[in-house]
Design a protein around this motif. Structure first.
Motif, PDB file in Angstrom:
ATOM      1  N   GLY A   1      -8.085 -14.644  -4.593  1.00 28.33           N
ATOM      2  CA  GLY A   1      -7.030 -14.691  -3.777  1.00 28.33           C
ATOM      3  C   GLY A   1      -7.084 -13.629  -2.562  1.00 28.33           C
ATOM      4  O   GLY A   1      -8.054 -12.791  -2.855  1.00 28.33           O
ATOM      5  N   PRO A   2      -6.111 -13.796  -1.797  1.00 28.27           N
ATOM      6  CA  PRO A   2      -6.027 -12.713  -0.667  1.00 28.27           C
ATOM      7  C   PRO A   2      -6.366 -11.283  -1.100  1.00 28.27           C
ATOM      8  O   PRO A   2      -6.718 -10.260  -0.486  1.00 28.27           O
ATOM      9  CB  PRO A   2      -4.868 -12.944   0.244  1.00 28.27           C
ATOM     10  N   TRP A   3      -5.648 -10.968  -2.427  1.00 29.97           N
ATOM     11  CA  TRP A   3      -5.660  -9.656  -2.596  1.00 29.97           C
ATOM     12  C   TRP A   3      -7.014  -9.110  -3.017  1.00 29.97           C
ATOM     13  O   TRP A   3      -7.307  -7.635  -2.796  1.00 29.97           O
ATOM     14  CB  TRP A   3      -4.686  -9.523  -4.112  1.00 29.97           C
ATOM     15  N   GLY A   4      -7.916  -9.975  -3.324  1.00 30.41           N
ATOM     16  CA  GLY A   4      -9.353  -9.438  -3.749  1.00 30.41           C
ATOM     17  C   GLY A   4     -10.130  -9.202  -2.439  1.00 30.41           C
ATOM     18  O   GLY A   4     -11.245  -8.909  -2.646  1.00 30.41           O
ATOM     19  N   GLU A   5      -9.635  -9.703  -1.358  1.00 32.45           N
ATOM     20  CA  GLU A   5     -10.371  -9.477  -0.008  1.00 32.45           C
ATOM     21  C   GLU A   5     -10.190  -8.043   0.535  1.00 32.45           C
ATOM     22  O   GLU A   5     -11.063  -7.671   1.099  1.00 32.45           O
ATOM     23  CB  GLU A   5      -9.851 -10.542   0.849  1.00 32.45           C
ATOM     24  N   ASP A   6      -9.305  -7.426   0.147  1.00 29.20           N
ATOM     25  CA  ASP A   6      -9.077  -6.183   0.505  1.00 29.20           C
ATOM     26  C   ASP A   6      -8.462  -4.933  -0.666  1.00 29.20           C
ATOM     27  O   ASP A   6      -7.048  -5.196  -0.607  1.00 29.20           O
ATOM     28  CB  ASP A   6      -8.183  -5.899   1.872  1.00 29.20           C
ATOM     29  N   LEU A   7      -9.267  -4.774  -1.441  1.00 29.09           N
ATOM     30  CA  LEU A   7      -8.753  -3.895  -2.757  1.00 29.09           C
ATOM     31  C   LEU A   7      -8.210  -2.597  -2.257  1.00 29.09           C
ATOM     32  O   LEU A   7      -7.198  -2.168  -2.919  1.00 29.09           O
ATOM     33  CB  LEU A   7     -10.054  -3.581  -3.681  1.00 29.09           C
ATOM     34  N   ASP A   8      -8.407  -1.977  -1.173  1.00 36.77           N
ATOM     35  CA  ASP A   8      -7.644  -0.851  -0.722  1.00 36.77           C
ATOM     36  C   ASP A   8      -5.990  -1.123  -0.691  1.00 36.77           C
ATOM     37  O   ASP A   8      -5.435  -0.443  -1.050  1.00 36.77           O
ATOM     38  CB  ASP A   8      -8.270  -0.210   0.440  1.00 36.77           C
ATOM     39  N   THR A   9      -5.975  -2.171   0.369  1.00 37.03           N
ATOM     40  CA  THR A   9      -4.553  -2.568   0.521  1.00 37.03           C
ATOM     41  C   THR A   9      -3.873  -3.073  -0.714  1.00 37.03           C
ATOM     42  O   THR A   9      -2.960  -2.874  -1.145  1.00 37.03           O
ATOM     43  CB  THR A   9      -4.673  -3.967   1.383  1.00 37.03           C
ATOM     44  N   ALA A  10      -4.621  -3.700  -1.647  1.00 39.42           N
ATOM     45  CA  ALA A  10      -4.133  -4.160  -2.935  1.00 39.42           C
ATOM     46  C   ALA A  10      -3.446  -3.090  -3.677  1.00 39.42           C
ATOM     47  O   ALA A  10      -2.741  -3.121  -4.361  1.00 39.42           O
ATOM     48  CB  ALA A  10      -4.974  -5.066  -3.589  1.00 39.42           C
ATOM     49  N   PHE A  11      -4.380  -1.953  -3.806  1.00 39.74           N
ATOM     50  CA  PHE A  11      -4.073  -0.836  -4.360  1.00 39.74           C
ATOM     51  C   PHE A  11      -2.918  -0.187  -4.138  1.00 39.74           C
ATOM     52  O   PHE A  11      -1.969   0.001  -5.041  1.00 39.74           O
ATOM     53  CB  PHE A  11      -5.097   0.317  -4.240  1.00 39.74           C
ATOM     54  N   TYR A  12      -2.533  -0.277  -2.759  1.00 37.11           N
ATOM     55  CA  TYR A  12      -1.258   0.499  -2.183  1.00 37.11           C
ATOM     56  C   TYR A  12      -0.044  -0.527  -2.619  1.00 37.11           C
ATOM     57  O   TYR A  12       1.009   0.218  -3.151  1.00 37.11           O
ATOM     58  CB  TYR A  12      -1.124   1.002  -1.054  1.00 37.11           C
ATOM     59  N   VAL A  13      -0.254  -1.786  -2.513  1.00 34.87           N
ATOM     60  CA  VAL A  13       0.723  -2.702  -3.136  1.00 34.87           C
ATOM     61  C   VAL A  13       1.163  -2.524  -4.392  1.00 34.87           C
ATOM     62  O   VAL A  13       2.536  -2.348  -4.601  1.00 34.87           O
ATOM     63  CB  VAL A  13       0.377  -4.239  -2.596  1.00 34.87           C
ATOM     64  N   ALA A  14       0.080  -2.423  -5.301  1.00 32.06           N
ATOM     65  CA  ALA A  14       0.440  -2.059  -6.539  1.00 32.06           C
ATOM     66  C   ALA A  14       0.907  -0.821  -7.109  1.00 32.06           C
ATOM     67  O   ALA A  14       1.923  -0.670  -7.978  1.00 32.06           O
ATOM     68  CB  ALA A  14      -1.089  -2.484  -7.516  1.00 32.06           C
ATOM     69  N   LEU A  15       0.858   0.205  -6.094  1.00 29.17           N
ATOM     70  CA  LEU A  15       1.189   1.728  -6.183  1.00 29.17           C
ATOM     71  C   LEU A  15       2.585   1.709  -5.976  1.00 29.17           C
ATOM     72  O   LEU A  15       3.544   2.100  -6.916  1.00 29.17           O
ATOM     73  CB  LEU A  15       0.362   2.341  -5.546  1.00 29.17           C
ATOM     74  N   TYR A  16       2.808   1.237  -5.003  1.00 38.20           N
ATOM     75  CA  TYR A  16       4.380   1.155  -4.788  1.00 38.20           C
ATOM     76  C   TYR A  16       5.290   0.203  -5.543  1.00 38.20           C
ATOM     77  O   TYR A  16       6.416   0.633  -5.856  1.00 38.20           O
ATOM     78  CB  TYR A  16       4.567   0.851  -3.239  1.00 38.20           C
ATOM     79  N   LEU A  17       4.743  -0.705  -6.043  1.00 38.22           N
ATOM     80  CA  LEU A  17       5.404  -1.785  -6.947  1.00 38.22           C
ATOM     81  C   LEU A  17       5.665  -1.039  -8.127  1.00 38.22           C
ATOM     82  O   LEU A  17       6.777  -1.117  -8.735  1.00 38.22           O
ATOM     83  CB  LEU A  17       4.631  -2.778  -7.384  1.00 38.22           C
ATOM     84  N   ARG A  18       4.655  -0.423  -8.817  1.00 41.99           N
ATOM     85  CA  ARG A  18       4.553   0.405 -10.297  1.00 41.99           C
ATOM     86  C   ARG A  18       5.372   1.538  -9.998  1.00 41.99           C
ATOM     87  O   ARG A  18       6.400   1.794 -11.135  1.00 41.99           O
ATOM     88  CB  ARG A  18       2.971   0.732 -10.695  1.00 41.99           C
ATOM     89  N   ALA A  19       5.405   2.252  -9.068  1.00 43.88           N
ATOM     90  CA  ALA A  19       6.028   3.310  -8.915  1.00 43.88           C
ATOM     91  C   ALA A  19       7.665   3.099  -9.010  1.00 43.88           C
ATOM     92  O   ALA A  19       8.588   3.948  -9.462  1.00 43.88           O
ATOM     93  CB  ALA A  19       5.702   4.272  -7.489  1.00 43.88           C
ATOM     94  N   ALA A  20       8.150   2.296  -8.054  1.00 37.38           N
ATOM     95  CA  ALA A  20       9.187   1.954  -8.096  1.00 37.38           C
ATOM     96  C   ALA A  20       9.921   1.255  -9.578  1.00 37.38           C
ATOM     97  O   ALA A  20      10.840   1.631  -9.907  1.00 37.38           O
ATOM     98  CB  ALA A  20       9.817   0.792  -7.028  1.00 37.38           C
TER      99      ALA A  20
ATOM    100  N   SER B   1       5.305   8.717 -18.154  1.00 35.09           N
ATOM    101  CA  SER B   1       5.213   9.576 -17.052  1.00 35.09           C
ATOM    102  C   SER B   1       4.329   8.756 -16.104  1.00 35.09           C
ATOM    103  O   SER B   1       3.651   7.633 -16.421  1.00 35.09           O
ATOM    104  CB  SER B   1       4.441  10.980 -17.307  1.00 35.09           C
ATOM    105  N   PHE B   2       4.240   9.283 -14.883  1.00 40.87           N
ATOM    106  CA  PHE B   2       3.609   8.699 -13.864  1.00 40.87           C
ATOM    107  C   PHE B   2       2.818   9.609 -13.109  1.00 40.87           C
ATOM    108  O   PHE B   2       3.233  10.588 -12.579  1.00 40.87           O
ATOM    109  CB  PHE B   2       4.541   7.847 -12.945  1.00 40.87           C
ATOM    110  N   GLU B   3       1.398   9.344 -12.887  1.00 40.04           N
ATOM    111  CA  GLU B   3       0.564  10.158 -11.957  1.00 40.04           C
ATOM    112  C   GLU B   3      -0.644   9.192 -11.359  1.00 40.04           C
ATOM    113  O   GLU B   3      -1.174   8.766 -12.397  1.00 40.04           O
ATOM    114  CB  GLU B   3       0.038  11.270 -12.650  1.00 40.04           C
ATOM    115  N   GLU B   4      -0.624   9.037 -10.016  1.00 44.91           N
ATOM    116  CA  GLU B   4      -1.664   8.200  -9.522  1.00 44.91           C
ATOM    117  C   GLU B   4      -1.946   9.152  -8.184  1.00 44.91           C
ATOM    118  O   GLU B   4      -1.315   9.703  -7.627  1.00 44.91           O
ATOM    119  CB  GLU B   4      -1.112   6.893  -9.282  1.00 44.91           C
ATOM    120  N   LYS B   5      -3.404   8.805  -7.899  1.00 48.64           N
ATOM    121  CA  LYS B   5      -3.848   9.410  -6.697  1.00 48.64           C
ATOM    122  C   LYS B   5      -3.992   8.557  -5.428  1.00 48.64           C
ATOM    123  O   LYS B   5      -4.709   7.444  -5.481  1.00 48.64           O
ATOM    124  CB  LYS B   5      -5.215  10.269  -6.873  1.00 48.64           C
TER     125      LYS B   5
END
Length: 201
Positions: A169-188, A61-65
């Motif tokens: 790396g660049p991902w760690g400089e803005d963790l909010d942005t990295a979260f959404y990249v990871a969210l859409y990646l894992r959701a798909a 199942s998948f549930e993220e906020k």
């Protein structure tokens, strides 16, 4: 309270009577989508798996906020995606586990809009992978199973910051942005792996 991105099981997806529609059933949406798919010459989407019993870490199942601010993610999309691609990634309200040449707009109310925009998981995954590569997201280090806010808590409770220190790396400089990249990646990825739709609630 807040906005969640969740997987949808067969009973909720296919239930179409008035009582269950009021309780969040999506039968009208499923029917409208199948009608549009048939009009386009595609097979209807009927092989939706039943929702699995919750088992932490099972990946069934998948549930993220959606907690962090999205400003940085929107800016990342503008930088690395075309306006059309950015609209696709940011604009869908339902994700389905098959390819669509273009998103489908249906006159069915969704959780936060008066209509529903359906996108294909393969297309969303490809865009998320491009963004992940652009920021150097260490995909293998982030949670893969997202049964119960695993990804959300990984970013909010400090594991992401710790990983950024050892995997800079660049991902760690803005963790909010990295979260959404990871969210859409894992959701798909989840939609494709389980063959299930995803939606906001």
């Amino acid at each position: 309270m807040g906005i969640y991105l969740v997987s949808v099981g067969a009973q909720e997806w296919l239930d179409g009577d008035d009582e269950h529609e009021a309780e969040g059933g999506r039968g009208a949406l499923a029917s409208a989508l199948n009608g549009e798919l048939r009009r386009r010459g595609q097979a209807p989407y009927e092989s939706v798996p039943e929702a699995a019993a919750f088992v932490r870490g099972s990946g069934l199942s998948f549930e993220e906020k959606l907690v962090p601010a999205m400003d940085g993610f929107a800016a990342l999309c503008r930088e690395h995606l075309s306006p059309r691609e950015g609209e696709l990634l940011l604009g869908w309200s339902v994700l389905v586990p098959f390819s669509l040449d273009e998103e489908i707009r249906l006159p069915v109310e969704s959780a936060y809009t008066d209509d529903t925009v359906v996108a294909g998981a393969p297309e969303v995954l490809a865009l998320a992978q491009r963004l992940a590569a652009a920021i150097g997201l260490p995909v293998e280090a982030i949670p893969e199973a997202c049964d119960n806010l695993d990804l959300t808590m990984w970013f909010l409770e400090g594991q992401a910051k710790e990983t950024a220190e050892s995997r800079p790396g660049p991902w760690g400089e803005d963790l909010d942005t990295a979260f959404y990249v990871a969210l859409y990646l894992r959701a798909a990825q989840h939609s494709l792996r389980r063959g299930c739709p995803m939606t906001y609630c």
